[in-house]
Design a protein around this motif. Structure first.
Motif, PDB file in Angstrom:
ATOM      1  N   ASN A 102       0.787  -1.238   0.000  1.00  8.67           N
ATOM      2  CA  ASN A 102       0.000   0.000   0.000  1.00  8.67           C
ATOM      3  C   ASN A 102       0.818   1.287   0.000  1.00  8.67           C
ATOM      4  N   CYS A 103       2.021   1.247   0.526  1.00  7.73           N
ATOM      5  CA  CYS A 103       2.727   2.494   0.811  1.00  7.73           C
ATOM      6  C   CYS A 103       3.932   2.704  -0.098  1.00  7.73           C
ATOM      7  N   CYS A 106       4.325   5.315  -3.031  1.00  7.82           N
ATOM      8  CA  CYS A 106       4.558   6.738  -2.779  1.00  7.82           C
ATOM      9  C   CYS A 106       5.784   6.991  -1.899  1.00  7.82           C
ATOM     10  N   ILE A 115       6.935  10.332  -3.885  1.00 13.28           N
ATOM     11  CA  ILE A 115       5.813  11.277  -3.835  1.00 13.28           C
ATOM     12  C   ILE A 115       5.597  11.696  -2.377  1.00 13.28           C
ATOM     13  N   GLY A 116       5.627  10.726  -1.487  1.00 14.01           N
ATOM     14  CA  GLY A 116       5.520  10.990  -0.057  1.00 14.01           C
ATOM     15  C   GLY A 116       6.897  11.199   0.543  1.00 14.01           C
ATOM     16  N   PRO A 117       6.942  11.780   1.742  1.00 10.52           N
ATOM     17  CA  PRO A 117       8.237  12.079   2.363  1.00 10.52           C
ATOM     18  C   PRO A 117       9.031  10.829   2.750  1.00 10.52           C
ATOM     19  N   ALA A 123      13.323  13.747  10.409  1.00 18.58           N
ATOM     20  CA  ALA A 123      12.407  14.878  10.250  1.00 18.58           C
ATOM     21  C   ALA A 123      10.986  14.378  10.010  1.00 18.58           C
ATOM     22  N   ILE A 125       6.860  15.827   9.347  1.00 18.18           N
ATOM     23  CA  ILE A 125       5.953  16.951   9.109  1.00 18.18           C
ATOM     24  C   ILE A 125       4.829  16.935  10.137  1.00 18.18           C
ATOM     25  N   HIS A 126       4.366  15.735  10.485  1.00 15.79           N
ATOM     26  CA  HIS A 126       3.147  15.621  11.300  1.00 15.79           C
ATOM     27  C   HIS A 126       3.407  15.010  12.662  1.00 15.79           C
ATOM     28  N   THR A 136      -1.301  10.089  11.707  1.00 13.56           N
ATOM     29  CA  THR A 136      -1.098  10.499  10.305  1.00 13.56           C
ATOM     30  C   THR A 136      -1.487   9.369   9.363  1.00 13.56           C
ATOM     31  N   VAL A 141      -3.423  12.629   5.083  1.00 11.68           N
ATOM     32  CA  VAL A 141      -3.350  14.075   4.822  1.00 11.68           C
ATOM     33  C   VAL A 141      -3.932  14.223   3.421  1.00 11.68           C
ATOM     34  N   LYS A 144      -2.848  16.607   0.725  1.00 13.55           N
ATOM     35  CA  LYS A 144      -1.507  16.435   0.155  1.00 13.55           C
ATOM     36  C   LYS A 144      -1.348  15.096  -0.555  1.00 13.55           C
ATOM     37  N   GLY A 145      -2.416  14.294  -0.590  1.00 13.49           N
ATOM     38  CA  GLY A 145      -2.354  13.030  -1.315  1.00 13.49           C
ATOM     39  C   GLY A 145      -1.996  11.826  -0.468  1.00 13.49           C
ATOM     40  N   PRO A 147      -3.423   9.044   1.711  1.00 15.12           N
ATOM     41  CA  PRO A 147      -4.756   8.485   2.003  1.00 15.12           C
ATOM     42  C   PRO A 147      -4.978   8.246   3.501  1.00 15.12           C
ATOM     43  N   LEU A 153      -7.833   0.144   5.867  1.00 16.69           N
ATOM     44  CA  LEU A 153      -7.205  -1.060   6.408  1.00 16.69           C
ATOM     45  C   LEU A 153      -7.812  -1.388   7.765  1.00 16.69           C
ATOM     46  N   VAL A 165       6.853   1.360  10.092  1.00 14.02           N
ATOM     47  CA  VAL A 165       7.391   2.693   9.770  1.00 14.02           C
ATOM     48  C   VAL A 165       8.356   3.144  10.877  1.00 14.02           C
TER      49      VAL A 165
HETATM   50  C1  HEC Z   1      -0.701   8.215  -2.915  1.00 13.84           C
HETATM   51  C2  HEC Z   1       0.564   8.419  -2.262  1.00 13.84           C
HETATM   52  C3  HEC Z   1       0.739   7.898  -0.849  1.00 13.84           C
HETATM   53  C4  HEC Z   1       0.512   6.632  -0.377  1.00 13.84           C
HETATM   54  C5  HEC Z   1      -0.023   5.426  -1.136  1.00 13.84           C
HETATM   55  C6  HEC Z   1       0.903   6.636   1.016  1.00 13.84           C
HETATM   56  N1  HEC Z   1       1.336   7.867   1.377  1.00 13.84           N
HETATM   57 FE1  HEC Z   1       2.057   8.428   3.190  1.00 13.84          FE
HETATM   58  N2  HEC Z   1       2.240  10.334   2.546  1.00 13.84           N
HETATM   59  C7  HEC Z   1       2.011  10.771   1.255  1.00 13.84           C
HETATM   60  C8  HEC Z   1       2.244  12.190   1.202  1.00 13.84           C
HETATM   61  C9  HEC Z   1       2.126  13.064  -0.051  1.00 13.84           C
HETATM   62  C10 HEC Z   1       2.624  12.598   2.478  1.00 13.84           C
HETATM   63  C11 HEC Z   1       3.008  14.017   2.938  1.00 13.84           C
HETATM   64  C12 HEC Z   1       1.810  14.728   3.506  1.00 13.84           C
HETATM   65  C13 HEC Z   1       2.125  16.178   3.796  1.00 13.84           C
HETATM   66  O1  HEC Z   1       2.962  16.770   3.073  1.00 13.84           O
HETATM   67  O2  HEC Z   1       1.502  16.712   4.709  1.00 13.84           O
HETATM   68  C14 HEC Z   1       2.613  11.401   3.303  1.00 13.84           C
HETATM   69  C15 HEC Z   1       2.940  11.384   4.654  1.00 13.84           C
HETATM   70  C16 HEC Z   1       3.063  10.245   5.398  1.00 13.84           C
HETATM   71  C17 HEC Z   1       3.515  10.210   6.771  1.00 13.84           C
HETATM   72  C18 HEC Z   1       3.899  11.430   7.609  1.00 13.84           C
HETATM   73  C19 HEC Z   1       5.323  11.805   7.361  1.00 13.84           C
HETATM   74  C20 HEC Z   1       5.745  12.995   8.165  1.00 13.84           C
HETATM   75  O3  HEC Z   1       6.816  13.506   7.854  1.00 13.84           O
HETATM   76  O4  HEC Z   1       5.024  13.395   9.089  1.00 13.84           O
HETATM   77  C21 HEC Z   1       3.536   8.911   7.163  1.00 13.84           C
HETATM   78  C22 HEC Z   1       3.966   8.374   8.489  1.00 13.84           C
HETATM   79  C23 HEC Z   1       3.080   8.125   6.041  1.00 13.84           C
HETATM   80  N3  HEC Z   1       2.793   8.961   4.995  1.00 13.84           N
HETATM   81  C24 HEC Z   1       2.924   6.754   6.071  1.00 13.84           C
HETATM   82  C25 HEC Z   1       2.301   6.049   5.041  1.00 13.84           C
HETATM   83  C26 HEC Z   1       1.952   4.650   5.145  1.00 13.84           C
HETATM   84  C27 HEC Z   1       2.236   3.766   6.333  1.00 13.84           C
HETATM   85  C28 HEC Z   1       1.326   4.333   3.983  1.00 13.84           C
HETATM   86  C29 HEC Z   1       0.724   2.998   3.598  1.00 13.84           C
HETATM   87  C30 HEC Z   1      -0.236   2.404   4.496  1.00 13.84           C
HETATM   88  C31 HEC Z   1       1.320   5.502   3.132  1.00 13.84           C
HETATM   89  N4  HEC Z   1       1.913   6.528   3.828  1.00 13.84           N
HETATM   90  C32 HEC Z   1       0.830   5.524   1.853  1.00 13.84           C
HETATM   91  C33 HEC Z   1       1.604   9.988   0.201  1.00 13.84           C
HETATM   92  C34 HEC Z   1       1.254   8.670   0.267  1.00 13.84           C
END
Ligand code: HEC
Length: 184
Positions: A102-103, A106, A115-117, A123, A125-126, A136, A141, A144-145, A147, A153, A165
């Motif tokens: 799932n993750c 990005c 795409i994601g950080p 560091a 963001i949240h 988070t 968020v 910002k994309g 989900p 889940l 993570v």
């Molecule tokens: C479609 C793209 C995408 C998917 C899929 C995705 N994320 Fe993200 N995620 C992002 C983005 C974009 C951000 C940054 C949000 C922001 O800038 O505020 C983010 C932020 C986060 C953060 C916060 C990071 C911070 O610096 O605070 C966490 C933790 C995270 N994601 C975990 C996950 C996990 C675990 C999954 C899978 C279950 C997942 N993400 C799936 C795009 C995605």
């Protein structure tokens, strides 16, 4: 006892005649009143007779369901429990499976960020605490994309991927995305 209401009916069988002998009005009113009470006893909103009544029984069932199915938003585990989960090999294996499926699209398979950080650096963001990371992931968020995985889940999968993570921190993958947010 014959009253003025009594009326000798005009049929006769084997010499037997019959009076039309209406029931007294008070008796009929009592009978109709019992019919009107049927819905009260049948659906029993106020708890007449045996049992708590449908209103209280319903409230009790709803309360019991809520107790058995806690809402999935908000951290389900304490920071210590997440820290313990982040060193538990089975939880990490589950979390890694959830993450890969799932993750990774990005955040990259190694968590280095795309795409994601970057999820492996210091560091955030949240927020950096396990509870903040869980929130988070659970609430996302959306603007910002990212989900809201709490809706997508099962709660234990969100817990497992949170632990995964947390375990990624400091793993230093090659070509990481630059740190975003603040370092606590
Ligand atoms: C479609 C793209 C995408 C998917 C899929 C995705 N994320 Fe993200 N995620 C992002 C983005 C974009 C951000 C940054 C949000 C922001 O800038 O505020 C983010 C932020 C986060 C953060 C916060 C990071 C911070 O610096 O605070 C966490 C933790 C995270 N994601 C975990 C996950 C996990 C675990 C999954 C899978 C279950 C997942 N993400 C799936 C795009 C995605």
């Amino acid at each position: 006892m014959a009253t003025d209401d009594d009326r000798l009916l005009d049929h006769e069988y084997d010499g037997i005649r019959e009076y039309d002998n209406p029931l007294p009005t008070w008796w009929k009113l009592l009978f109709y009143a019992t019919i009107l009470l049927v819905p009260l006893y049948y659906w029993d909103p106020f708890g007449i007779g045996v049992g708590p009544g449908s209103t209280k029984a319903y409230d009790a069932e709803v309360a019991q369901f809520a107790a058995e199915h806690p809402t999935t938003t908000g951290p389900t585990l304490s920071d210590e429990q997440f820290a313990a989960l982040a060193t538990d090999s089975r939880a990490l294996a589950d979390g890694k499976a959830v993450y890969t499926a799932n993750c990774a699209v990005c955040h990259r398979a190694d968590g280095g960020g795309q795409i994601g950080p970057n999820l492996t650096d210091d560091a955030w963001i949240h927020g950096a605490t396990p509870a903040a990371i869980h929130t988070t992931i659970s609430e996302g968020v959306l603007a910002k994309g990212m989900p809201n995985w709490g809706k997508l889940l099962a709660p234990e999968k969100v817990d497992a991927v949170t632990a995964y993570v947390i375990s990624l921190k400091g793993s230093n993958p090659p070509n990481p995305k630059a740190p975003e947010g603040v370092t606590p």
